[in-house]
Design a protein around this motif. Structure first.
Motif, mmCIF file in Angstrom:
data_model
loop_
_atom_site.group_PDB
_atom_site.id
_atom_site.type_symbol
_atom_site.label_atom_id
_atom_site.label_comp_id
_atom_site.label_asym_id
_atom_site.label_seq_id
_atom_site.Cartn_x
_atom_site.Cartn_y
_atom_site.Cartn_z
ATOM 1 N N MET A 93 0.966 -1.117 -0.207
ATOM 2 C CA MET A 93 0.057 -0.012 -0.124
ATOM 3 C C MET A 93 0.797 1.333 0.002
ATOM 4 O O MET A 93 2.057 1.355 0.368
ATOM 5 N N ASP A 94 0.196 2.224 -0.517
ATOM 6 C CA ASP A 94 0.965 3.448 -0.459
ATOM 7 C C ASP A 94 1.067 4.148 0.887
ATOM 8 O O ASP A 94 0.240 3.688 1.733
ATOM 9 N N ALA A 95 1.861 5.106 1.358
ATOM 10 C CA ALA A 95 2.003 5.692 2.504
ATOM 11 C C ALA A 95 1.280 7.008 2.661
ATOM 12 O O ALA A 95 1.051 7.501 3.747
ATOM 13 N N ASP A 96 0.550 7.358 1.527
ATOM 14 C CA ASP A 96 0.174 8.710 1.503
ATOM 15 C C ASP A 96 -1.455 8.872 2.185
ATOM 16 O O ASP A 96 -2.015 9.720 1.816
ATOM 17 N N LEU A 97 -1.911 7.903 2.912
ATOM 18 C CA LEU A 97 -3.475 7.703 3.217
ATOM 19 C C LEU A 97 -4.247 7.870 2.101
ATOM 20 O O LEU A 97 -5.692 7.970 2.369
ATOM 21 N N LYS A 198 -8.716 11.736 -0.657
ATOM 22 C CA LYS A 198 -7.491 12.750 -1.241
ATOM 23 C C LYS A 198 -6.256 12.714 -0.640
ATOM 24 O O LYS A 198 -6.381 12.447 0.654
ATOM 25 N N ARG A 199 -5.250 13.077 -1.018
ATOM 26 C CA ARG A 199 -4.031 13.427 -0.531
ATOM 27 C C ARG A 199 -4.198 14.758 0.480
ATOM 28 O O ARG A 199 -4.371 15.712 -0.036
ATOM 29 N N ILE A 200 -3.755 14.282 1.773
ATOM 30 C CA ILE A 200 -4.118 15.551 2.670
ATOM 31 C C ILE A 200 -2.510 16.166 3.042
ATOM 32 O O ILE A 200 -2.339 17.275 2.610
HETATM 33 MG MG MG Z 1 -0.878 8.756 -4.094
#
Ligand code: MG
Ligand code: UDP
Length: 306
Positions: A93-97, A198-200
């Motif tokens: 998984m990505d780390a960006d939430l 969304k990326r926060i």
């Molecule tokens: Mg991303």
């Protein structure tokens, strides 16, 4: 004790996302209730990401950190973690939430229905149109080229059986096409809708360069098909050239026998040229075959020995 789950998270400058991501992930893992390891790959972050990771590792012995010497890209990060993962089931998984840890149980359920890889599908995507539109095209191309019936090849969130990650080599930007690679190796690939946000914090690292991915896919398609037998690619092309040359040569030969002068015919030069090009292509194929067969590796995977 045997580890059931490996969660792999590659990251590059995600300092603000690490701690909140870990908190949610930990709750989800506790709910699943199986043994796990979390492998973070710090892909040469220049912010405080590594510090944040080390803080977590101090509290949680299930955390492993692979620290890269510099930024090598997401594919390299995943590749390094794939080699290390010991869980029966591997989650990336990505780390960006943007990917939600809450989707993990759904993916595992689907995997256990008899798949080797289950890819997340961000069916409702919270990214700008400038990102969604090219991505839609890329996915369509990937679907056509690879034959894998997947809507969202590049979703960060995926579940794999351990053997799949051991048999996939990621480099360049291949992480965008993992389902295609697995499908080509004969694995059963499925998908499951996942939530997307969304990326926060932090910024997206991949801009329009993602469009270049189509070339990656063509390269793999080419390699996949011809890597072991370049002659199959160069041979027929060379044959067609040579055939054109030979036919026009025969035609000129007839004219010559009938007493026409052919020395000043441009077709003569073309004929000779085509034959030479044809021979060139065919010999290139032979040399290619020779090179790929030096130190040949097995390209197949044995499912079982009876
Ligand atoms: Mg991303
Ligand atoms: N990432 C990485 N190395 C890089 C670029 C990105 O490990 O060189 C990580 C990034 O930190 C994130 C994931 O890969 O966890 C996806 O990256 P990003 O969100 O920037 O890509 P996008 O969602 O925009 O495709």
């Amino acid at each position: 004790m045997k580890t059931y789950l490996s969660v792999i998270i590659p990251l590059y400058n995600e300092e603000k996302n690490i701690s909140p991501l870990y908190d949610i992930l930990k709750k989800v893992l506790a709910k699943i209730g199986k043994s796990y390891e979390i492998i973070f790959v710090d892909d040469g972050s220049t912010d405080n990401s590594l510090k944040e990771l080390l803080k977590l590792k101090n509290k949680d012995k299930n955390i492993n950190i692979i620290q890269f010497q510099r930024n090598f890209g997401k594919s390299a990060g995943l590749n390094a973690a794939f080699k290390k993962a010991v869980g029966d089931v591997v989650i990336t998984m990505d780390a960006d939430l943007q990917d939600r840890p809450e989707s993990i149980p759904k993916l595992i359920n689907k995997l256990n229905q008899g798949y080797d890889l289950v890819s997340g599908w961000k069916y409702k995507r919270y990214d700008s149109i400038g990102k969604r539109f090219p991505s839609k095209i890329m996915n369509k191309i990937a679907r056509i080229i690879s034959g894998a019936k997947i809507h969202d090849f590049n979703c960060g969130l995926k579940a794999y059986k351990n053997e799949v990650v051991k048999n996939i080599q990621l480099y360049g930007d291949l992480h965008r096409y993992v389902p295609a690679l697995a499908y080509w190796k004969g694995y059963k690939v499925g998908e499951e809708k996942v939530e997307h946000k969304k990326r926060i914090y932090g910024k997206s690292k991949y801009g329009l360069i993602r469009l270049m991915g189509a070339f990656d896919l063509l390269t793999i398609k080419f390699l996949n098909k011809y890597e072991k037998r370049p002659l199959y690619f160069f041979g027929p092309i060379g044959f067609l050239f040579a055939l054109g040359g030979i036919l026009s040569g025969i035609y000129l030969g007839f004219l010559w026998l009938k007493g026409y002068g052919i020395g000043d015919r441009p077709l003569l030069i073309l004929s000779v040229l085509l034959i030479l090009i044809g021979i060139q292509f065919i010999s290139m194929g032979f040399i290619g075959d020779m090179i790929t067969n030096i130190g040949k590796k097995d390209e197949y995977i044995i499912k079982k020995i009876h």
